[in-house]
Design an enzyme around this catalytic site. Structure first.
Site, PDB file in Angstrom:
ATOM      1  N   ASP A 173       0.830  -1.299  -0.103  1.00 31.27           N
ATOM      2  CA  ASP A 173      -0.059  -0.124   0.075  1.00 31.27           C
ATOM      3  C   ASP A 173       0.784   1.170   0.015  1.00 31.27           C
ATOM      4  OD1 ASP A 173       0.615  -0.240   2.553  1.00 31.27           O
ATOM      5  OD2 ASP A 173      -0.798  -0.124   3.387  1.00 31.27           O
ATOM      6  N   TYR A 204       3.095   4.724   0.656  1.00 27.26           N
ATOM      7  CA  TYR A 204       3.784   5.176   1.833  1.00 27.26           C
ATOM      8  C   TYR A 204       2.879   6.194   2.624  1.00 27.26           C
ATOM      9  CZ  TYR A 204       7.972   3.886  -0.959  1.00 27.26           C
ATOM     10  OH  TYR A 204       8.862   3.120  -1.621  1.00 27.26           O
ATOM     11  N   PHE A 207       6.348   1.747  -4.766  1.00 28.15           N
ATOM     12  CA  PHE A 207       7.679   1.988  -4.166  1.00 28.15           C
ATOM     13  C   PHE A 207       8.342   3.425  -4.917  1.00 28.15           C
ATOM     14  CE2 PHE A 207       7.170  -2.647  -4.841  1.00 28.15           C
ATOM     15  CZ  PHE A 207       7.690  -3.018  -3.434  1.00 28.15           C
ATOM     16  N   HIS A 261      10.327  -9.435   0.406  1.00 24.92           N
ATOM     17  CA  HIS A 261      10.024  -7.792   0.250  1.00 24.92           C
ATOM     18  C   HIS A 261      11.386  -7.156   0.385  1.00 24.92           C
ATOM     19  CE1 HIS A 261       8.323  -4.084   0.984  1.00 24.92           C
ATOM     20  NE2 HIS A 261       7.157  -4.620   0.174  1.00 24.92           N
TER      21      HIS A 261
END
Length: 254
Positions: free
Chosen positions: A89, A91, A102, A216
């Site tokens: 989701d 930031y 990202f 991740h």
């Protein structure tokens, strides 16, 4: 053949667009035309989420990213997608979320730690220098779909908009990408990049799509399989096998 131009929200430049406005707009004014067709089956769910976001704002809860960017991942034509990178989701830090998984605004300093780890792996994998900025728009322009599983968040509260309806929409989006066919009926070139357990949950939707998967890139998990996974060279190898060239992963200096 010239690539299709990037679809833009006409009202985004004015800065006046609100979530309430978006909830009432035709779908093909919110996303690229071929995305509008692909997402028609979940249009009701999308409008419900946008209305929820309008309610968040009305209740005094800031929402990220800005309305003009919340559907940014769907401005690039669906037909142009070559690589799918699935995030979690946005930031939750003000000024960071820009609607691409990202990625952050090019002026953001320092960049988020997950993105810094992505840059470390990019340098290790391909020898490309890390940038001080976090704008991944150059990847998006080449057909890299940077899609978060959930497309909004309450400011300062990570994961706060999970379970509010976005998952239905992004499930439909991933399925649409994976099941595209050309005029000859063959699957269009695509590689999916799945980082972490949330992204791994999308694998059943991907049909025969080649997958590059690892831990991740967050500081909590990067050392447990992300570092050394060489995702960028592996993606380019899989694209070449499909006759679709490569992605130039080197980001411009801003």
């Amino acid at each position: 053949m010239e690539p299709e131009p990037l679809f833009e929200l006409v009202q985004a430049e004015s800065g006046s667009l609100s979530f309430a406005d978006m909830a009432a707009m035709p779908l093909d004014e919110l996303v690229a035309p071929d995305w509008a067709m692909a997402l028609a089956g979940v249009e009701g769910e999308l409008r419900a989420v946008l209305s929820f976001l309008a309610g968040e704002i009305a209740a005094g809860h800031p929402v990220l990213p800005a309305p003009s960017n919340v559907l940014r991942a769907f401005r690039q034509p669906l037909a142009n997608v070559r690589v799918l990178i699935v995030g979690q989701d946005p930031y939750p830090t003000p000024g960071h979320a820009v609607g691409l998984a990202f990625s952050v605004d090019g002026r953001t300093r320092p960049i988020p730690r997950s993105l810094a780890n992505i840059y470390k792996e990019l340098e290790s994998d391909l020898g490309l220098p890390a940038r001080v900025h976090g704008d991944l728009g150059a990847w998006s322009d080449q057909g890299v779909l940077l899609l978060n599983r959930v497309l909004s968040v309450r400011e300062g509260a990570a994961g706060s908009h999970r379970g509010k309806g976005w998952e239905t929409i992004t499930t439909a989006a991933v399925s649409a990408v994976a099941h595209r066919r050309g005029a000859d009926g063959r699957r269009l070139p695509l590689v999916a990049v799945l980082w972490g357990k949330d992204a791994e949950g999308m694998r059943p939707l991907l049909d025969e799509t080649p997958v590059v998967a690892s831990a991740h890139p967050s500081p909590l998990s990067a050392s447990r399989g992300f570092f050394g996974s060489r995702p960028f060279s592996r993606v380019n190898s899989l694209l070449r096998e499909q006759g679709d060239g490569e992605v130039d992963w080197e980001l411009p200096v801003l």
